[in-house]
Motif scaffolding. Structure first.
Motif: not given
Lengths: 119, 284
Positions: B247-259
């Motif tokens: 899930t972190v990786a997927e978020k990262y790929s969408r430009g959100d690596c923090v929340s």
């Protein structure tokens, strides 16, 4: 005219060094007299940076008007070009082979660096 | 306090950790500055999304020779360690990309034939987002000398309570320029053979610079052991391991690596910041 050839050894029967900046040495060959001198390049071979520039200086100071080597990077090219040294690329073979190819007009002048710089 | 985040290997999660820490400190009420020192591949603001309100050129000095004054003595050539100025047939030739802007050639020239001119090598972009001040460098294409630009990036927001330096990968000059004066160095490590190899190099760099350092494992899991064994052998603390999580990786790929890290791993961030508080340069 004098031509410089990047060399792995001190004799005309030795192999050409395909590197320029970090060549082991240079043979300075006089096409009129057939006389050959060797210049060691160990100092530049081991330098951290700017080997191509310093090797260009060595060749220029030796009075060469043309250079035969395997590869030339952008900074060496700039330095050689500032002294209007003609650059010919030749890969593999002995220094004698390189001189023969040059005399037979088989080598083409290089108008640009053929490899990337090293950092 | 200045916290440098480095790694050795690229892609271990420097920016993720930098931004997570920035938001954590911000939420605790600190004045936070995030400084993207990876000027060759800047990415921090892809995630922070600060509107860039200021752009400043970074200029370095370069010698210019007045041929009418030059006598061809060659003192400039002898001085220059980088072959940025070489005497060819009695005339100095300047190779701009080799020049480290030391100014030595201008000082040593007996004829005062050398002056220094400015050359732009990149830009510094500045902005702010949700209370986090941002500055980052962007090196011009084709330039190779990034430390002067990194130095300029670091001059921003000296008054921030917490300055986070998102460093470039590797262990060479740009990294050293980024981390050298930090109060604490976080090494983000990835539990892979490459990650371990480059962590060893980065840990050696931190030690050579005398920086208080600790490791945060990212993309952690069963293989953390290889990182921990090495760290134990050299006395380098491992503060935390952020798990490998799709899930972190997927978020990262969408430009959100923090929340997600901020939400799910705030206990880990707290432990990291507490370790920094107790072990940073000012505390020892």
């Amino acid at each position: 005219m004098k031509i410089a050839i990047s060399a792995e050894g001190t004799e005309l029967t030795d192999k050409m060094d395909t590197r320029f900046g970090r060549a082991g040495g240079f043979i300075i060959y006089d096409t009129e007299s057939g006389k050959a001198d060797y210049i060691d390049n160990k100092q530049n071979l081991e330098s951290a940076q700017g080997a191509g520039i310093q090797s260009a200086k060595t060749v220029i100071d030796a009075g060469a008007e043309a250079l035969i080597t395997g590869n030339v990077g952008p900074k060496a090219f700039t330095a050689l070009n500032s002294s209007k040294i003609d650059i010919y690329l030749f890969n593999g073979g002995t220094i004698n082979d390189a001189i023969a190819a040059f005399k037979d007009g088989k080598l083409e002048k290089s108008s640009d660096a053929n490899v990337e710089g090293h950092w | 306090m200045e916290i440098a985040v480095a790694s050795g290997k690229g892609g271990t999660g420097k920016t993720t950790v930098s931004l997570s820490l920035a938001t954590y400190y911000r939420d605790k009420g600190f004045k936070v500055a995030l400084l993207d020192c990876d000027v060759e591949e800047p990415n921090a603001n892809l995630f922070l999304n600060a509107e860039l309100t200021e752009k400043v050129e970074c200029k370095i000095l370069l010698p210019k020779v007045d041929d009418s004054l030059c006598t061809g003595c060659g003192k400039c050539d002898e001085l220059c360690e980088y072959s940025a100025i070489v005497l060819i047939k009695g005339k100095p030739l300047v190779l701009p990309e080799m020049c480290h802007s030391c100014g030595g050639c201008a000082l040593i020239c007996p004829e005062k034939a050398i002056t220094e001119i400015e050359r732009a090598i990149g830009v510094i972009e500045k902005g702010e987002k949700d209370g986090i001040k941002f500055a980052g460098g962007r090196l011009n294409i084709g330039e190779v000398l990034s430390p002067p630009l990194i130095g300029d990036v670091k001059e921003n927001y000296p008054d921030a309570d917490i300055r986070i330096l998102d460093s470039p990968p590797g262990t060479s000059c740009p990294v050293i320029e980024s981390v050298k004066h930090a109060d604490f160095l976080i090494l983000v490590a990835e539990p892979t053979p490459f990650g371990l190899n480059d962590l060893k190099l980065a840990a050696g760099m931190g030690e050579a610079l005398g920086l208080p350092s600790a490791v945060v494992i990212n993309k952690g899991g069963d293989n953390d052991r290889m990182i921990k064994e090495f760290c134990e052998s050299v006395g380098l603390p491992v503060i935390e391991s952020i798990p490998d999580n799709r899930t972190v990786a997927e978020k990262y790929s969408r430009g959100d690596c923090v929340s997600i890290i901020r939400e799910n791993y705030s206990d880990k961030l707290e432990k990291i910041t507490e370790h920094i508080r107790l072990s940073s340069r000012g505390q020892r």
